[in-house]
Design a protein around this motif. Structure first.
Motif, mmCIF file in Angstrom:
data_model
loop_
_atom_site.group_PDB
_atom_site.id
_atom_site.type_symbol
_atom_site.label_atom_id
_atom_site.label_comp_id
_atom_site.label_asym_id
_atom_site.label_seq_id
_atom_site.Cartn_x
_atom_site.Cartn_y
_atom_site.Cartn_z
ATOM 1 N N MET A 1 0.847 -1.198 0.000
ATOM 2 C CA MET A 1 0.000 0.000 0.000
ATOM 3 C C MET A 1 0.885 1.250 0.000
ATOM 4 O O MET A 1 1.921 1.293 0.655
ATOM 5 N N PRO A 2 0.460 2.312 -0.714
ATOM 6 C CA PRO A 2 1.153 3.595 -0.597
ATOM 7 C C PRO A 2 1.016 4.141 0.824
ATOM 8 O O PRO A 2 0.175 3.701 1.600
ATOM 9 N N GLU A 3 1.858 5.129 1.163
ATOM 10 C CA GLU A 3 1.798 5.733 2.499
ATOM 11 C C GLU A 3 0.512 6.526 2.691
ATOM 12 O O GLU A 3 -0.026 7.101 1.752
ATOM 13 N N LEU A 4 0.060 6.562 3.937
ATOM 14 C CA LEU A 4 -1.093 7.372 4.307
ATOM 15 C C LEU A 4 -0.789 8.855 4.078
ATOM 16 O O LEU A 4 0.238 9.368 4.517
ATOM 17 N N HIS A 5 -1.688 9.532 3.374
ATOM 18 C CA HIS A 5 -1.569 10.969 3.114
ATOM 19 C C HIS A 5 -2.787 11.628 3.744
ATOM 20 O O HIS A 5 -3.910 11.174 3.557
ATOM 21 N N ALA A 6 -2.553 12.710 4.500
ATOM 22 C CA ALA A 6 -3.654 13.351 5.222
ATOM 23 C C ALA A 6 -4.010 14.701 4.607
ATOM 24 O O ALA A 6 -3.174 15.376 4.003
ATOM 25 N N LEU A 7 -5.269 15.080 4.796
ATOM 26 C CA LEU A 7 -5.828 16.322 4.266
ATOM 27 C C LEU A 7 -6.473 17.073 5.421
ATOM 28 O O LEU A 7 -7.093 16.466 6.305
ATOM 29 N N PHE A 8 -6.337 18.401 5.402
ATOM 30 C CA PHE A 8 -6.863 19.208 6.498
ATOM 31 C C PHE A 8 -7.493 20.461 5.917
ATOM 32 O O PHE A 8 -6.810 21.337 5.393
ATOM 33 N N GLY A 9 -8.820 20.540 5.981
ATOM 34 C CA GLY A 9 -9.544 21.676 5.431
ATOM 35 C C GLY A 9 -9.869 22.718 6.482
ATOM 36 O O GLY A 9 -9.950 22.413 7.676
ATOM 37 N N GLY A 10 -10.059 23.948 6.033
ATOM 38 C CA GLY A 10 -10.446 25.006 6.957
ATOM 39 C C GLY A 10 -10.531 26.342 6.255
ATOM 40 O O GLY A 10 -10.087 26.491 5.116
ATOM 41 N N THR A 11 -11.099 27.306 6.959
ATOM 42 C CA THR A 11 -11.162 28.653 6.422
ATOM 43 C C THR A 11 -9.797 29.339 6.532
ATOM 44 O O THR A 11 -9.403 30.112 5.662
ATOM 45 N N PHE A 12 -9.067 29.061 7.635
ATOM 46 C CA PHE A 12 -7.732 29.612 7.863
ATOM 47 C C PHE A 12 -7.752 31.149 7.749
ATOM 48 O O PHE A 12 -7.013 31.744 6.970
ATOM 49 N N PRO A 101 -4.158 5.210 0.762
ATOM 50 C CA PRO A 101 -4.809 5.552 2.034
ATOM 51 C C PRO A 101 -4.878 7.071 2.199
ATOM 52 O O PRO A 101 -3.864 7.762 2.110
ATOM 53 N N LEU A 102 -6.086 7.565 2.415
ATOM 54 C CA LEU A 102 -6.304 8.996 2.618
ATOM 55 C C LEU A 102 -6.928 9.216 3.992
ATOM 56 O O LEU A 102 -7.878 8.522 4.366
ATOM 57 N N GLY A 103 -6.400 10.180 4.719
ATOM 58 C CA GLY A 103 -6.982 10.560 6.002
ATOM 59 C C GLY A 103 -7.448 11.995 5.961
ATOM 60 O O GLY A 103 -6.730 12.864 5.455
ATOM 61 N N PHE A 104 -8.658 12.261 6.457
ATOM 62 C CA PHE A 104 -9.160 13.630 6.534
ATOM 63 C C PHE A 104 -9.169 14.034 8.003
ATOM 64 O O PHE A 104 -9.806 13.377 8.838
ATOM 65 N N ILE A 105 -8.446 15.109 8.331
ATOM 66 C CA ILE A 105 -8.278 15.547 9.710
ATOM 67 C C ILE A 105 -9.419 16.483 10.094
ATOM 68 O O ILE A 105 -9.701 17.460 9.390
ATOM 69 N N ILE A 106 -10.064 16.178 11.215
ATOM 70 C CA ILE A 106 -11.114 17.051 11.744
ATOM 71 C C ILE A 106 -10.920 17.200 13.245
ATOM 72 O O ILE A 106 -10.196 16.436 13.884
ATOM 73 N N GLY A 107 -11.560 18.211 13.811
ATOM 74 C CA GLY A 107 -11.556 18.381 15.250
ATOM 75 C C GLY A 107 -12.692 17.592 15.888
ATOM 76 O O GLY A 107 -13.633 17.165 15.215
ATOM 77 N N GLN A 108 -12.594 17.418 17.176
ATOM 78 C CA GLN A 108 -13.620 16.689 17.929
ATOM 79 C C GLN A 108 -14.990 17.340 17.763
ATOM 80 O O GLN A 108 -16.020 16.652 17.696
ATOM 81 N N ASP A 109 -15.013 18.674 17.661
ATOM 82 C CA ASP A 109 -16.281 19.379 17.468
ATOM 83 C C ASP A 109 -16.929 18.977 16.151
ATOM 84 O O ASP A 109 -18.154 18.804 16.062
ATOM 85 N N SER A 110 -16.115 18.808 15.101
ATOM 86 C CA SER A 110 -16.656 18.402 13.803
ATOM 87 C C SER A 110 -17.167 16.965 13.833
ATOM 88 O O SER A 110 -18.190 16.649 13.215
ATOM 89 N N LEU A 111 -16.464 16.096 14.540
ATOM 90 C CA LEU A 111 -16.946 14.712 14.664
ATOM 91 C C LEU A 111 -18.327 14.690 15.305
ATOM 92 O O LEU A 111 -19.236 13.983 14.844
ATOM 93 N N LEU A 112 -18.519 15.484 16.358
ATOM 94 C CA LEU A 112 -19.790 15.475 17.086
ATOM 95 C C LEU A 112 -20.949 15.994 16.237
ATOM 96 O O LEU A 112 -22.094 15.609 16.449
ATOM 97 N N SER A 113 -20.647 16.854 15.265
ATOM 98 C CA SER A 113 -21.700 17.415 14.405
ATOM 99 C C SER A 113 -21.696 16.795 13.009
ATOM 100 O O SER A 113 -22.327 17.327 12.096
ATOM 101 N N LEU A 114 -21.032 15.662 12.845
ATOM 102 C CA LEU A 114 -20.826 15.090 11.514
ATOM 103 C C LEU A 114 -22.150 14.766 10.812
ATOM 104 O O LEU A 114 -22.245 14.865 9.583
ATOM 105 N N ALA A 115 -23.161 14.388 11.559
ATOM 106 C CA ALA A 115 -24.441 14.021 10.944
ATOM 107 C C ALA A 115 -25.103 15.194 10.224
ATOM 108 O O ALA A 115 -26.041 14.988 9.446
ATOM 109 N N LYS A 164 -5.687 -0.087 4.856
ATOM 110 C CA LYS A 164 -6.878 0.099 4.033
ATOM 111 C C LYS A 164 -6.876 1.522 3.494
ATOM 112 O O LYS A 164 -6.359 2.425 4.151
ATOM 113 N N PRO A 165 -7.456 1.755 2.317
ATOM 114 C CA PRO A 165 -7.467 3.116 1.778
ATOM 115 C C PRO A 165 -8.435 4.048 2.494
ATOM 116 O O PRO A 165 -8.279 5.271 2.442
ATOM 117 N N ALA A 166 -9.438 3.496 3.186
ATOM 118 C CA ALA A 166 -10.488 4.318 3.815
ATOM 119 C C ALA A 166 -11.250 3.442 4.806
ATOM 120 O O ALA A 166 -11.061 2.223 4.860
#
Length: 214
Positions: A1-12, A101-115, A164-166
């Protein structure tokens, strides 16, 4: 498998240590070699940014100079439609192929409101979710159904994310930084210092361009 690459979105708006330092800690914990920053253009869940897209990219470039972990992807800034995470992940998945493998980074607040996210049920078919702690937020999901969903997808060890990729959720024990871009903008409008909240190079850019002044 290729290495895990992470992504981090935001307004910044602006990028600050509350963005950078938990992600750097996460990279150490998970073994990330690269994290791609994805500045939003039209954030779906918040007011429009005060700084322009070009200014926010310039601040990111200042912040990551000398930080080889990070790079920047501006695809969301080219859109005039809301920056739905799932749409961005679909385009990245198409480019990287099904095995990356792709990882998307979120904060705990985003996890709680994911729905409340657009097509949230599709996210784990496209990526792993890498969750950083946030001060003051609950540790359980809002409903028993969402809590069961979380527990069914939790990764038991870091190696799961590479094999795993996801499909996994990793709850990272990252340091807590109680810093918000809103607070920084307010402090700048009031003429108060922010030296301990964001990198000196970003402060210098804000000073030179007159951003966040009344």
């Amino acid at each position: 498998m290729p290495e895990l690459h992470a992504l981090f979105g935001g307004t910044f708006d602006p990028v600050h240590y509350g963005h950078l330092r938990p992600v750097e800690a996460l990279a150490q914990l998970v073994g990330l070699k690269k994290v791609t920053l994805l500045p939003n253009n039209v954030p779906p869940h918040r007011p429009q940014p005060e700084a322009s897209p070009a200014q926010r990219v310039a601040m990111l470039q200042c912040a990551i100079a000398g930080r080889p972990l990070f790079d920047i992807d501006q695809r969301e800034l080219a859109r005039t439609t809301p920056s739905w995470t799932v749409t961005t992940l679909e385009s990245l998945r198409a480019e990287r192929g099904p095995r990356q493998p792709l990882g998307f980074i979120i904060g705990q607040d985003s996890l709680l409101s994911l729905a409340k996210w657009h097509r949230w049920q599709d996210l784990l078919s496209l990526c792993h979710l890498l969750v950083c702690k946030r001060p003051g937020y609950a540790t359980r999901m809002e409903t028993p159904e969402m809590q069961r969903w979380l527990e069914q997808h939790l990764a038991q060890q870091v190696q799961d994310l590479q094999q795993k990729p996801a499909g996994y959720i990793w709850l990272a024990d990252t340091p807590l930084y109680n810093i918000s871009a809103t607070e920084i903008r307010q402090r700048r409008h009031q003429g108060l210092p922010c030296d301990d909240l964001l990198p000196p190079s970003v402060i210098d850019y804000i000073d030179r361009t007159g951003l966040y002044r009344n």
